[in-house]
Write a protein that holds these residues in place. Structure first.
Motif, PDB file in Angstrom:
ATOM      1  N   LYS A 187       0.836  -1.209   0.000  1.00 38.72           N
ATOM      2  CA  LYS A 187       0.000   0.000   0.000  1.00 38.72           C
ATOM      3  C   LYS A 187       0.872   1.261   0.000  1.00 38.72           C
ATOM      4  O   LYS A 187       1.895   1.330   0.683  1.00 38.72           O
ATOM      5  CB  LYS A 187      -0.900   0.014   1.226  1.00 38.72           C
ATOM      6  N   GLN A 188       0.452   2.231  -0.784  1.00 42.43           N
ATOM      7  CA  GLN A 188       1.108   3.544  -0.800  1.00 42.43           C
ATOM      8  C   GLN A 188       0.451   4.398   0.291  1.00 42.43           C
ATOM      9  O   GLN A 188      -0.721   4.739   0.191  1.00 42.43           O
ATOM     10  CB  GLN A 188       0.928   4.200  -2.167  1.00 42.43           C
ATOM     11  N   LEU A 189       1.201   4.712   1.319  1.00 47.57           N
ATOM     12  CA  LEU A 189       0.649   5.434   2.466  1.00 47.57           C
ATOM     13  C   LEU A 189       1.375   6.764   2.669  1.00 47.57           C
ATOM     14  O   LEU A 189       2.547   6.900   2.309  1.00 47.57           O
ATOM     15  CB  LEU A 189       0.769   4.580   3.736  1.00 47.57           C
ATOM     16  N   ASP A 190       0.655   7.728   3.269  1.00 53.24           N
ATOM     17  CA  ASP A 190       1.293   9.019   3.522  1.00 53.24           C
ATOM     18  C   ASP A 190       2.276   8.922   4.695  1.00 53.24           C
ATOM     19  O   ASP A 190       2.463   7.860   5.280  1.00 53.24           O
ATOM     20  CB  ASP A 190       0.247  10.123   3.741  1.00 53.24           C
ATOM     21  N   LYS A 191       2.877  10.047   5.051  1.00 54.14           N
ATOM     22  CA  LYS A 191       4.053  10.035   5.927  1.00 54.14           C
ATOM     23  C   LYS A 191       3.766   9.703   7.387  1.00 54.14           C
ATOM     24  O   LYS A 191       4.635   9.212   8.093  1.00 54.14           O
ATOM     25  CB  LYS A 191       4.751  11.400   5.853  1.00 54.14           C
ATOM     26  N   LYS A 192       2.555   9.991   7.859  1.00 55.52           N
ATOM     27  CA  LYS A 192       2.270   9.839   9.289  1.00 55.52           C
ATOM     28  C   LYS A 192       1.009   9.015   9.531  1.00 55.52           C
ATOM     29  O   LYS A 192       0.023   9.138   8.809  1.00 55.52           O
ATOM     30  CB  LYS A 192       2.077  11.212   9.950  1.00 55.52           C
ATOM     31  N   GLY A 193       1.044   8.183  10.584  1.00 56.46           N
ATOM     32  CA  GLY A 193      -0.146   7.494  11.066  1.00 56.46           C
ATOM     33  C   GLY A 193      -0.580   8.091  12.394  1.00 56.46           C
ATOM     34  O   GLY A 193       0.011   9.062  12.881  1.00 56.46           O
ATOM     35  N   ASN A 194      -1.590   7.484  13.003  1.00 54.09           N
ATOM     36  CA  ASN A 194      -2.219   8.102  14.179  1.00 54.09           C
ATOM     37  C   ASN A 194      -1.868   7.456  15.511  1.00 54.09           C
ATOM     38  O   ASN A 194      -2.175   8.018  16.566  1.00 54.09           O
ATOM     39  CB  ASN A 194      -3.749   8.065  14.008  1.00 54.09           C
ATOM     40  N   TYR A 195      -1.268   6.252  15.495  1.00 54.71           N
ATOM     41  CA  TYR A 195      -1.029   5.527  16.743  1.00 54.71           C
ATOM     42  C   TYR A 195      -0.039   4.392  16.502  1.00 54.71           C
ATOM     43  O   TYR A 195       0.293   4.062  15.364  1.00 54.71           O
ATOM     44  CB  TYR A 195      -2.345   4.940  17.286  1.00 54.71           C
ATOM     45  N   PHE A 196       0.432   3.806  17.593  1.00 63.73           N
ATOM     46  CA  PHE A 196       1.184   2.559  17.531  1.00 63.73           C
ATOM     47  C   PHE A 196       0.185   1.410  17.666  1.00 63.73           C
ATOM     48  O   PHE A 196      -0.810   1.538  18.382  1.00 63.73           O
ATOM     49  CB  PHE A 196       2.220   2.501  18.664  1.00 63.73           C
ATOM     50  N   ASN A 240      -7.761  -1.642   7.882  1.00 68.34           N
ATOM     51  CA  ASN A 240      -7.974  -0.228   8.241  1.00 68.34           C
ATOM     52  C   ASN A 240      -7.117   0.171   9.443  1.00 68.34           C
ATOM     53  O   ASN A 240      -6.534   1.262   9.472  1.00 68.34           O
ATOM     54  CB  ASN A 240      -9.452   0.033   8.559  1.00 68.34           C
ATOM     55  N   LEU A 241      -7.058  -0.730  10.435  1.00 72.09           N
ATOM     56  CA  LEU A 241      -6.233  -0.460  11.617  1.00 72.09           C
ATOM     57  C   LEU A 241      -4.761  -0.335  11.227  1.00 72.09           C
ATOM     58  O   LEU A 241      -4.045   0.540  11.717  1.00 72.09           O
ATOM     59  CB  LEU A 241      -6.405  -1.587  12.645  1.00 72.09           C
ATOM     60  N   LEU A 242      -4.310  -1.213  10.331  1.00 67.84           N
ATOM     61  CA  LEU A 242      -2.914  -1.181   9.881  1.00 67.84           C
ATOM     62  C   LEU A 242      -2.611   0.083   9.081  1.00 67.84           C
ATOM     63  O   LEU A 242      -1.567   0.719   9.266  1.00 67.84           O
ATOM     64  CB  LEU A 242      -2.606  -2.423   9.036  1.00 67.84           C
ATOM     65  N   GLU A 243      -3.534   0.469   8.211  1.00 67.76           N
ATOM     66  CA  GLU A 243      -3.318   1.650   7.363  1.00 67.76           C
ATOM     67  C   GLU A 243      -3.217   2.937   8.167  1.00 67.76           C
ATOM     68  O   GLU A 243      -2.537   3.882   7.772  1.00 67.76           O
ATOM     69  CB  GLU A 243      -4.458   1.776   6.349  1.00 67.76           C
ATOM     70  N   ASN A 244      -3.897   2.982   9.307  1.00 64.83           N
ATOM     71  CA  ASN A 244      -3.896   4.201  10.123  1.00 64.83           C
ATOM     72  C   ASN A 244      -2.834   4.194  11.216  1.00 64.83           C
ATOM     73  O   ASN A 244      -2.697   5.172  11.954  1.00 64.83           O
ATOM     74  CB  ASN A 244      -5.287   4.402  10.745  1.00 64.83           C
ATOM     75  N   ALA A 245      -2.093   3.106  11.329  1.00 68.77           N
ATOM     76  CA  ALA A 245      -1.033   3.030  12.342  1.00 68.77           C
ATOM     77  C   ALA A 245       0.240   3.695  11.832  1.00 68.77           C
ATOM     78  O   ALA A 245       0.597   3.573  10.660  1.00 68.77           O
ATOM     79  CB  ALA A 245      -0.752   1.567  12.687  1.00 68.77           C
TER      80      ALA A 245
END
Length: 373
Positions: free
Chosen positions: A201-210, A274-279
């Motif tokens: 997956k191409q993801l942006d630079k920052k996620g929201n949590y560990f 979804n959890l992985l993409e936002n981590a």
């Protein structure tokens, strides 16, 4: 059409934990390769219906309830093996003359009752069970469970010796297990984990949590989580999300008292992704040396930073895609470092993973071995 019996230690849907991920995506890849799959599953309770995702990739699905007699603990055969025994399974196998792939040694109880030479036998070697149960015993706090796991480890030692030479081939998950099996029985094949991911997956630079995710009924995962919780107690500025459908009351109680740690269910593969993409980063630690952990692939394909210790993989290529900590102090330091970093590894992962760890390439290799004649 080529046909194959697969005997699974559990119903492989949803593919949300451990070896079940490998089972489900292996079936899918083999089915997509044109193999007709007869799936046999040992379960605690027979499901009311078969999920359409499983129906689509199998010719038929059979269920067998695991035996619940506690006296089977006293059997000379490992408990996890002896409870997976069924006369109905034998009858269903005899209906179709096809090779049999056993998912783990725990599904092999019926081998001694099979008619000689009617089926070619293959094993997916999920663990060195002797070492696996020894590791569980070391991680377990409950003294009764500690003793049970140690006895199970000793039973498997003799059971493995007796059984491993019976298979045409043993498909090993890791270099470590390949070397162990090849030294003993000369029938090992190295086929890495089936994980279901097709592209990074191409993801942006920052996620929201560990994120920490896994099956919290196993002693190793519980120990890993407790160590992780203790780290995040000292890092109140960072949020930890613990994702599991199998958390006991003791874990729920422990987490409920800490403001920066939250427990959430997984429930579906889509939700896990979804959890992985936002981590921003994932904590993967283990105290058992048993090759590459299945969930490492999910995190590398679908998330950002992955922080590991030495027991998560024995593959140097995968280790180089992660942040490594040799002890909990180093893991803590990697948490702090990753929190400040921007993620920019998508292209590097894409070049490595999509080239070397494709499910379909692994399925084709298995097909060549099983149907070589």
């Amino acid at each position: 059409m080529k046909e194959l019996h697969i005997i699974s230690f559990n119903y492989p849907y949803p593919p949300s934990y451990g070896g079940i991920i490998d089972v489900y995506y292996k079936i899918k890849a083999l089915s997509d390769s044109g193999i007709k799959i007869h799936l046999h599953c040992f379960v605690d309770k027979i499901p009311v219906k078969i999920d359409p995702e499983v129906e689509e990739i199998t010719e038929n699905v059979f269920f067998y309830e695991k035996k619940k007699n506690p006296l089977l603990y006293f059997s000379g055969i490992p408990f996890a093996v002896v409870i997976r025994n069924s006369e109905l399974l034998l009858k269903n196998l005899e209906k179709t003359n096809a090779p049999i792939l056993f998912e783990g040694l725990q599904t092999t109880s019926i081998i001694r009752f099979l008619k000689d030479n009617r089926h070619k036998l293959y094993l997916r070697h999920h663990n060195n069970e002797t070492e696996y149960y020894k590791g569980l015993s070391l991680s377990e706090k409950n003294i009764f469970k500690k003793i049970v796991y140690r006895i199970e480890s000793l039973k498997y030692k003799g059971y493995q010796k007796k059984l491993l030479k019976k298979f045409e081939a043993i498909f090993c998950l890791s270099e470590k297990e390949y070397n162990e099996v090849e030294t003993y029985s000369k029938n090992a094949q190295l086929i890495h984990i089936f994980h279901g991911n097709q592209w990074v997956k191409q993801l942006d630079k920052k996620g929201n949590y560990f994120l920490f995710h896994g099956d919290l009924t196993t002693a190793d995962n519980k120990r890993a989580l407790i160590e992780t919780i203790d780290l995040f107690k000292t890092l109140p500025q960072y949020k930890l999300l613990v994702a599991s459908d199998r958390a006991g009351e003791d874990i729920k109680k422990r987490i409920s008292t800490i403001e920066n740690i939250t427990l959430t269910p997984i429930q579906t593969t889509e939700n896990l992704h979804n959890l992985l993409e936002n981590a921003h980063a994932n904590i993967l630690i283990s105290f058992q040396n048993s090759g590459t952990k299945v969930k490492l692939f999910n995190t590398l394909y679908n998330s950002r930073f992955v922080i590991i210790n030495e027991n998560v993989t024995d593959d140097p290529v995968l280790t180089n895609l992660c942040l490594y900590g040799g002890n909990m102090a180093e893991i803590r330091q990697q948490i702090i470092i990753s929190a400040e970093k921007d993620y920019a590894d998508s292209e590097k992962r894409k070049q490595i993973l999509e080239k070397t760890h494709s499910d379909y390439a692994k399925a084709e290799e298995m097909v060549k071995i099983i149907f070589k004649n």
